[in-house]
Write a protein that holds these residues in place. Structure first.
Motif, short mmCIF file in Angstrom:
data_model
loop_
_atom_site.label_atom_id
_atom_site.label_comp_id
_atom_site.label_asym_id
_atom_site.label_seq_id
_atom_site.Cartn_x
_atom_site.Cartn_y
_atom_site.Cartn_z
N ASP A 368 1.07 -1.28 -0.04
CA ASP A 368 0.01 0.11 0.03
C ASP A 368 0.73 1.18 0.08
O ASP A 368 0.62 2.33 -0.85
CB ASP A 368 -1.02 -0.05 1.31
CG ASP A 368 -2.33 -0.76 1.04
OD1 ASP A 368 -2.36 -1.72 0.22
OD2 ASP A 368 -3.08 -0.25 1.86
N HIS A 369 1.65 1.36 0.82
CA HIS A 369 2.65 2.70 0.98
C HIS A 369 3.41 2.64 -0.26
O HIS A 369 3.66 3.63 -0.77
CB HIS A 369 3.64 2.27 2.36
CG HIS A 369 2.73 2.40 3.61
ND1 HIS A 369 3.43 2.27 4.90
CD2 HIS A 369 1.60 2.32 3.95
CE1 HIS A 369 2.56 2.18 5.76
NE2 HIS A 369 1.23 2.37 5.18
N SER A 370 4.08 1.63 -0.83
CA SER A 370 4.83 1.80 -1.76
C SER A 370 4.16 2.36 -3.17
O SER A 370 4.44 3.03 -4.06
CB SER A 370 5.77 0.59 -2.20
OG SER A 370 6.72 0.47 -1.32
N ARG A 371 2.90 1.56 -3.43
CA ARG A 371 1.93 1.87 -4.54
C ARG A 371 1.77 3.38 -4.56
O ARG A 371 1.83 3.97 -5.39
CB ARG A 371 0.83 0.85 -4.46
CG ARG A 371 0.85 -0.36 -4.87
CD ARG A 371 -0.62 -0.86 -4.75
NE ARG A 371 -0.67 -2.38 -4.85
CZ ARG A 371 -0.84 -3.23 -5.76
NH1 ARG A 371 -0.65 -2.76 -6.99
NH2 ARG A 371 -0.69 -4.69 -5.67
N GLY A 372 1.55 3.98 -3.51
CA GLY A 372 1.05 5.38 -3.22
C GLY A 372 2.22 6.20 -3.72
O GLY A 372 2.02 7.16 -4.57
N ILE A 373 3.29 5.83 -3.38
CA ILE A 373 4.55 6.68 -3.84
C ILE A 373 4.96 6.32 -5.19
O ILE A 373 5.08 7.41 -6.24
CB ILE A 373 5.99 6.27 -3.08
CG1 ILE A 373 5.48 6.61 -1.40
CG2 ILE A 373 7.03 7.17 -3.28
CD1 ILE A 373 6.48 5.91 -0.56
N ILE A 374 4.97 5.11 -5.84
CA ILE A 374 5.15 4.78 -7.25
C ILE A 374 4.07 5.77 -7.89
O ILE A 374 4.30 6.43 -8.94
CB ILE A 374 5.34 3.33 -7.29
CG1 ILE A 374 6.18 2.69 -6.71
CG2 ILE A 374 5.16 3.18 -8.75
CD1 ILE A 374 6.19 1.30 -6.52
N ALA A 375 2.84 5.79 -7.32
CA ALA A 375 1.84 6.42 -8.23
C ALA A 375 2.04 7.71 -8.47
O ALA A 375 2.07 8.54 -9.26
CB ALA A 375 0.34 6.20 -7.60
N LYS A 376 2.45 8.44 -7.17
CA LYS A 376 2.78 9.92 -7.19
C LYS A 376 3.80 10.32 -8.12
O LYS A 376 3.97 11.29 -8.74
CB LYS A 376 3.40 10.12 -5.64
CG LYS A 376 3.54 11.59 -5.43
CD LYS A 376 3.68 11.89 -3.91
CE LYS A 376 4.39 13.01 -3.51
NZ LYS A 376 5.04 13.21 -2.08
N VAL A 377 5.22 9.36 -8.28
CA VAL A 377 5.98 9.72 -9.24
C VAL A 377 5.96 9.33 -10.41
O VAL A 377 5.97 10.33 -11.37
CB VAL A 377 7.16 8.84 -8.92
CG1 VAL A 377 8.31 9.14 -9.54
CG2 VAL A 377 7.68 9.16 -7.22
N LEU A 378 4.96 8.51 -10.68
CA LEU A 378 4.41 8.22 -12.17
C LEU A 378 3.67 9.49 -12.62
O LEU A 378 3.55 9.85 -13.65
CB LEU A 378 3.64 6.93 -12.14
CG LEU A 378 4.61 5.70 -12.57
CD1 LEU A 378 4.00 4.43 -12.48
CD2 LEU A 378 5.73 5.69 -13.51
N CYS A 379 2.77 9.79 -11.54
CA CYS A 379 1.82 11.05 -12.35
C CYS A 379 2.56 12.18 -12.59
O CYS A 379 2.34 12.90 -13.49
CB CYS A 379 0.78 11.11 -10.97
SG CYS A 379 -0.71 10.34 -10.70
N ASP A 380 3.70 12.52 -11.79
CA ASP A 380 4.51 13.48 -12.25
C ASP A 380 5.16 13.39 -13.46
O ASP A 380 5.47 14.22 -14.23
CB ASP A 380 5.53 13.81 -11.21
CG ASP A 380 5.19 14.22 -9.83
OD1 ASP A 380 3.90 15.01 -9.94
OD2 ASP A 380 5.95 14.62 -9.01
#
Ligand code: RAT
Ligand code: ZN
Length: 420
Positions: A368-380
């Motif tokens: 959960d925690h890693s997915r949130g961060i990966i998503a944030k970086v990919l969105c950028d």
């Protein structure tokens, strides 16, 4: 379908990262057939070695011996009291416990440890495995399998059918890090080895590796290495790498995974929690991967300082696949920084994360925690392209995310994803 608005783009990327099933390429989890090796439940969660280290920081008067003599439940009570009741649990490992309990549907605001315990008394391991893998959307878990562990060897010898969601990795730390004591364990298993590597020793170590590869069918061979690991070097370790690991990896066509940068036992009283980190020489990685271009290497490094040069080294060597934010790097701020930098240097040719879970339930928080961060970086990253006029389709985003969460790994192995 091509995505036309930035808002739609960002929400599609976030949703896709949240829901795409993962191949978790390095864990310490086990299938149910491994019996006691599979850890799960709230007392295991609370006695995770990351939390043991944190507890001692708040308990200057607690003797190590007294702690280790306590039962697991007593240790869990003390850790709960210290880290969750007397202090606010915002360290990543503490927050992880809260995420898990929350995802399991408990009212964490009640802080009722006995209620959480009561639930686990009535759960069957097989049902719980299904529940956790389902909730965490993890389709495949790579175990860490130790042929030097007598209990685990017994399980492999029984040859019980293994749950296809759990795949093996042949872990060989004792061979490369503790040869002084592990040679005799090879002798006990019937291999004619000598401590000074004389006679048939090299051929026999190769036979040992090949036998275990045949038994476990591992996806890779793995070792954790100290921060002062050097290559080349006049040492037993390097001879075994050059003359045993490399030829066997080549012949079996499986990668050699090197996890570099551990300082083992800087505080032995803490047991598993007593290991630390040190900076490593990237030249070591450069030299070994460029010498053996026909062998595949999975590499993760433990110190933050090594991350940039490791990514650059991967640019130069396609047989090197960088993976995960390991152990002390598995914290939101560092995952974000490292993932961003890797995507910028290597595009999608990386494995951004593995969980390193030791307790089944942890899959919920680590992913959960890693997915949130990966998503944030990919969105950028997708957002930057969008601003420059580039348009992507939903299918392209799905492809990219599937690759990051497993596809890149399977393609590197040259094997079809069995869960696809
Ligand atoms: O992250 C951990 O739990 C460490 O204790 C180690 O197991 C490390 O991940 C390793 O595989 O050596
Ligand atoms: Zn590990």
């Amino acid at each position: 379908m091509t995505i036309q608005s930035k808002e739609q783009l960002l929400s599609f990327v976030s949703e896709t990262v949240k829901t795409t099933p993962v191949t978790d390429i390095h864990t310490h989890l086990f299938a149910e057939s491994f019996g006691d090796l599979l850890l799960w439940g709230v007392d295991e969660l609370l006695t995770y070695h990351y939390l043991i280290a944190e507890t001692f920081r708040f308990r200057p008067d607690l003797s190590y011996d007294v702690f280790w003599q306590m039962s697991k439940q007593e240790q869990a009570d003390l850790i709960w009291q210290t880290l969750f009741i007397e202090h606010t649990p915002y360290s990543e490992a503490c927050r992880g416990v809260i995420t898990v309990l929350n995802r399991l549907g408990f009212d964490v605001s009640k802080r009722d440890l006995e209620e959480y315990r009561a639930y686990f008394r009535n759960v069957k391991a097989s049902d719980y495995i299904d529940r956790i893998l389902g909730l965490a959307k993890v389709k495949t878990v790579v175990m860490t399998n130790d042929p030097f562990d007598a209990y685990e060897r017994g399980i492999w010898d029984q040859g019980e059918s293994v749950d296809s969601r759990f795949l093996a990795a042949l872990r060989i730390d004792p061979l490369l890090n503790l040869w002084d004591t592990s040679w005799s364990k090879l002798v006990e298993q019937g291999y004619r080895v000598n401590p000074d590597l004389s006679g048939d020793t090299i051929a026999e170590i190769r036979r040992f590796l090949k036998d275990w590869i045949a038994r476990m069918n591992p996806l890779y061979m793995a070792v954790s290495l100290p921060n002062d690991f050097a290559y080349p070097e006049d040492s037993v370790r390097v001879r075994i790498i050059d003359e045993c690991i490399i030829p066997v990896a080549r012949e079996a066509d499986i990668p050699f995974a090197m996890m570099i940068g551990v300082k083992r036992k800087v505080n032995p009283s803490l047991k598993d929690a007593g290991d630390s980190v040190g900076k490593s020489d990237i030249g070591t990685v450069e030299r070994i991967v460029s010498k053996y271009q026909d062998v595949k290497f999975l590499v993760t490094m433990l110190s933050r300082e090594n991350q940039h040069e490791l990514a650059v080294t991967a640019r130069k060597n396609r047989n090197l696949l960088v993976f995960g934010c390991w152990w002390f790097l598995n914290n939101p701020s560092l995952i974000e920084e490292i993932t961003r930098m890797r995507l910028e240097l290597l595009g999608g040719s990386i494995i951004p994360q593995h969980s390193d879970c030791r307790i089944l339930d942890q899959l919920l928080y680590k992913w959960d925690h890693s997915r949130g961060i990966i998503a944030k970086v990919l969105c950028d990253k997708y957002g930057d392209l969008f601003d420059a006029g580039w348009r992507v389709t939903e299918e392209e985003i799905r492809r990219d995310v599937e690759d990051l969460l497993g596809g890149v790994f399977w393609k590197f192995l040259g094997k079809p994803d069995p869960a696809a």
